[in-house]
Motif scaffolding. Sequence first.
Motif, mmCIF file in Angstrom:
data_model
loop_
_atom_site.group_PDB
_atom_site.id
_atom_site.type_symbol
_atom_site.label_atom_id
_atom_site.label_comp_id
_atom_site.label_asym_id
_atom_site.label_seq_id
_atom_site.Cartn_x
_atom_site.Cartn_y
_atom_site.Cartn_z
ATOM 1 N N ALA A 101 0.890 -1.322 -0.077
ATOM 2 C CA ALA A 101 -0.008 -0.014 0.056
ATOM 3 C C ALA A 101 0.781 1.262 0.270
ATOM 4 C CB ALA A 101 -0.917 -0.099 1.406
ATOM 5 N N ASP A 102 1.903 1.352 1.014
ATOM 6 C CA ASP A 102 2.991 2.322 0.861
ATOM 7 C C ASP A 102 3.425 2.773 -0.433
ATOM 8 O OD1 ASP A 102 2.308 2.661 3.462
ATOM 9 O OD2 ASP A 102 4.192 1.731 4.347
ATOM 10 N N ALA A 103 3.813 1.597 -1.325
ATOM 11 C CA ALA A 103 4.630 1.436 -2.348
ATOM 12 C C ALA A 103 3.679 2.070 -3.536
ATOM 13 C CB ALA A 103 5.203 0.254 -3.034
ATOM 14 N N LEU A 104 2.382 1.846 -3.312
ATOM 15 C CA LEU A 104 1.387 2.304 -4.513
ATOM 16 C C LEU A 104 1.309 3.704 -4.267
ATOM 17 C CD1 LEU A 104 -1.701 -0.376 -4.675
ATOM 18 C CD2 LEU A 104 0.071 0.174 -6.501
ATOM 19 N N LEU A 105 1.034 3.981 -3.019
ATOM 20 C CA LEU A 105 0.864 5.605 -2.708
ATOM 21 C C LEU A 105 2.208 6.409 -3.100
ATOM 22 C CD1 LEU A 105 -0.520 8.008 -1.352
ATOM 23 C CD2 LEU A 105 0.347 7.055 0.884
ATOM 24 N N ALA A 106 3.207 5.832 -2.907
ATOM 25 C CA ALA A 106 4.559 6.496 -3.432
ATOM 26 C C ALA A 106 4.530 6.867 -4.692
ATOM 27 C CB ALA A 106 5.825 5.687 -2.987
ATOM 28 N N ARG A 107 4.021 5.922 -5.589
ATOM 29 C CA ARG A 107 4.034 5.843 -7.144
ATOM 30 C C ARG A 107 3.016 7.011 -7.551
ATOM 31 N NH1 ARG A 107 3.446 -0.292 -7.957
ATOM 32 N NH2 ARG A 107 2.938 -0.040 -10.154
ATOM 33 N N ALA A 108 1.738 6.977 -6.667
ATOM 34 C CA ALA A 108 0.764 8.079 -7.119
ATOM 35 C C ALA A 108 1.419 9.372 -6.850
ATOM 36 C CB ALA A 108 -0.399 7.539 -6.435
ATOM 37 N N THR A 109 2.181 9.422 -5.606
ATOM 38 C CA THR A 109 2.583 10.981 -5.041
ATOM 39 C C THR A 109 3.645 11.352 -6.122
ATOM 40 O OG1 THR A 109 2.275 10.023 -2.877
ATOM 41 C CG2 THR A 109 3.668 12.098 -3.017
ATOM 42 N N HIS A 110 4.499 10.494 -6.772
ATOM 43 C CA HIS A 110 5.504 10.830 -7.949
ATOM 44 C C HIS A 110 4.676 11.790 -8.871
ATOM 45 C CE1 HIS A 110 8.767 9.990 -10.718
ATOM 46 N NE2 HIS A 110 7.719 10.006 -11.807
#
Length: 378
Positions: free
Chosen positions: A291-300
């Motif tokens: 979940a953290d990784a998906l959010l990091a990709r969206a935040t990019h």
Amino acid sequence: MEQGKALHVVVVGAGIVGASIAYHLAQRQVAVTILERQQPGAGASSHSFAWLNAFSKEPYAYHDLNRRSMELWHRFAHDLQVTNGVHWGGEMHWVHTEAEAERLRQHIQHLQAWGYPARLISAAEVQRLEPGLRPGTVRAASLGPSDGHIEPEKIITACLGHAQAQGAVLHTHTAVQGLRLQRNGSTGQRVQAVQTAQGDIACDAVVLAAGTDTTALAALAGLAVPQEESPGVVVRTDVRPRLLHAVSVLYMPSIDTVRPEIHLRQLADGSVQIGEGSQESLARDDSQAHADALLARATHYLPALAGARAIPVPVGYRPMPRDGFPVLGFPEPVPNLYLALMHSGVTLAPLVGQLAATEIVDGARVESLAPYRPERFW
Ligand SMILES: Cc1cc2nc3c(=O)[nH]c(=O)nc-3n(C[C@H](O)[C@H](O)[C@H](O)COP(=O)(O)OP(=O)(O)OC[C@H]3O[C@@H](n4cnc5c(N)ncnc54)[C@H](O)[C@@H]3O)c2cc1C
């Protein structure tokens, strides 16, 4: 069904498909009993990305079925008086590489030949529509202005509320455990009653809208309705200020060569949902790290997400008939057991509810549903 007779129909499953069918039946003055094993929306419907679209639906007849349902969504939401659970504005998509750009251009051309209002847009238009985006290199981009997304729990609540106002009865935490069958002619049989731990419920017809459990329930009547296992993960964030200003669904390219694209939408309460890959991609990782990784990709791509908290959501299982197409209708061997099993059930719910009610109440056989009859598996 016999004309003029007051019908009693049991709907098994209160996901978005069962809720829509129950609503449409109740509108037709049918006596409806809805049986839900857990609580309404407990199955795939509450795990869904819930994008209303016909973007990758093939062949044309199936694309058109989804298109007709997308159009019906406007009236459905209006009639249900749901004001903050339906989000229009369109879907925006962009890609980084020339190979992906060529595929997107060809796909948009193909959709346009089918009359879908999708179109290619420039990098400047991407930025004008969503100034908060940092899209990186835009080799090609598209906008599907008629797409949207919905909040399934709100729609289910509204369908059930309206059905109950018309006299429908809802039993939650009531699992259907068996079907009482009676011989009908030399080869067929009819359902006389559904069996629950609280007792049998006699009825004229049964609708199986139990999502992935439809296969096991249909087997109780000797019917083979094959499904594929189709796990998917859509994570959430905490409540955020409004992120998107024009479009409502974003498909964002992979940030490296390893991981798939992601998709994102924001709900009325401000929480954001993020999924990965296509609407059919298999995903089983429902860990906090993922979940953290998906959010990091969206935040990019959306720096305004910085500081958001990712909330993992358990894996959801799509109802997925083996050939990917809906299973709809009364099967010949059990002519009062209506099957309603499908992927893209969120997009299809209004049309399926309306057409199922026509078939159940009026005895019609809707031609556009001919490719989706259960007999194709036998
Ligand atoms: C990750 C993911 C992403 C998706 N994205 C999209 C999308 O973007 N767009 C789209 O259109 N679709 C999407 N889908 C598919 C869509 O969500 C489903 O097709 C739809 O929710 C199916 O609704 P349903 O009512 O048929 O099934 P469900 O929502 O699964 O409801 C079935 C209900 O039956 C109940 N039940 C089961 N067995 C029994 C029993 N024996 N007795 C009583 N009740 C029973 C269950 O508890 C459940 O509440 C997605 C699905 C997933 C999982």
